[in-house]
Write an enzyme that holds these catalytic residues in place. Structure first.
Site: not given
Length: 238
Positions: A76, A135, A139, A145
């Site tokens: 995550t 992305h 998302k 990240g």
């Protein structure tokens, strides 16, 4: 090895396929339909947990795994404001926590390449550096990240860079990260060093989720029987 899947969406299902092909057993699958099944009794049936959920639920899930005495592999993102708290809790409960911003083997090699390029560019202030991450529209967090990890790798190696911002920047001490969300793009990260005479660009482009799922299963295998905070650097000896 007996695996608990905390989060059984697209990634969880991909992880399940790879884990079964590698001879592992899935003993628990948690999604939005059965949150009550995520408890100490069920977790203790597993040797390791793989967690791909949401930032809102992730830290509570980690704590439960520490209390159950099983390693947890975290996929995550978007929870890092609580990173110090989670790491301390892992230590206090003698737990095992494997975290990386991206489980792809290729991305982790890209992390190392990014740091090396930043090191080479440190003495060339005529180049400005900027990043783009693309992305899929599902998302939720931005920047990714992975993009944050890449930015931190640049900051570590270029002393004039102090921080990152989630937009194009005109400030010399910032790294601009442009976040784009479109279609079903699994993940693309582009780092560009631009000058008046030329530019240098490195790119990592994921083709699908299989690389992430494979890396997560490798991380689970690596975490079994270990204690403490682990990462892909440990797994890949980078």
């Amino acid at each position: 090895m007996k695996i608990a899947l905390i989060g059984y969406g697209k990634m969880g299902k991909e992880i399940e396929k790879i884990a079964l092909n590698r001879g592992h057993e899935i003993v628990l699958k948690i999604d939005i339909t059965n949150p009550e099944d995520l408890n100490l009794t069920n977790l203790k049936k597993a040797d390791v947990a793989i967690e791909f959920t949401t930032p809102a639920s992730a830290t509570a899930n980690y704590k439960l795994c520490f209390e159950a005495g099983i390693p947890v592999v975290s996929g995550t993102t978007g929870w890092l404001e609580k990173q110090a708290e989670v790491y301390q809790l892992c230590k206090d409960l003698n737990g095992t926590f494997f975290y990386t911003s991206n489980f792809s083997l290729g991305v982790n090699i890209f992390f190392a390449l990014n740091k090396k390029l930043a090191e080479l560019m440190a003495n060339h202030p005529e180049y400005s550096v900027e990043m783009t991450e693309i992305h899929h529209t599902q998302k939720l967090d931005a920047p990714s990240g992975t993009a944050i990890t890449l930015a931190e790798g640049i900051i570590e190696n270029i002393s004039t860079k102090k921080s990152w911002v989630n937009h194009t920047t005109g400030l010399a001490d910032e790294i601009g990260i442009i976040s784009e969300r479109e279609g079903q793009v699994p993940g693309t990260h582009i780092i560009n060093y631009d000058s008046e005479v030329d530019y240098i660009e490195i790119t990592h482009c994921a083709k699908n989720r299989k690389g992430l799922a494979f890396g997560a299963v490798l991380a689970a295998e690596y975490s079994f029987g270990k204690k403490g905070i682990l990462s892909m650097n440990d797994l890949l000896n980078l």
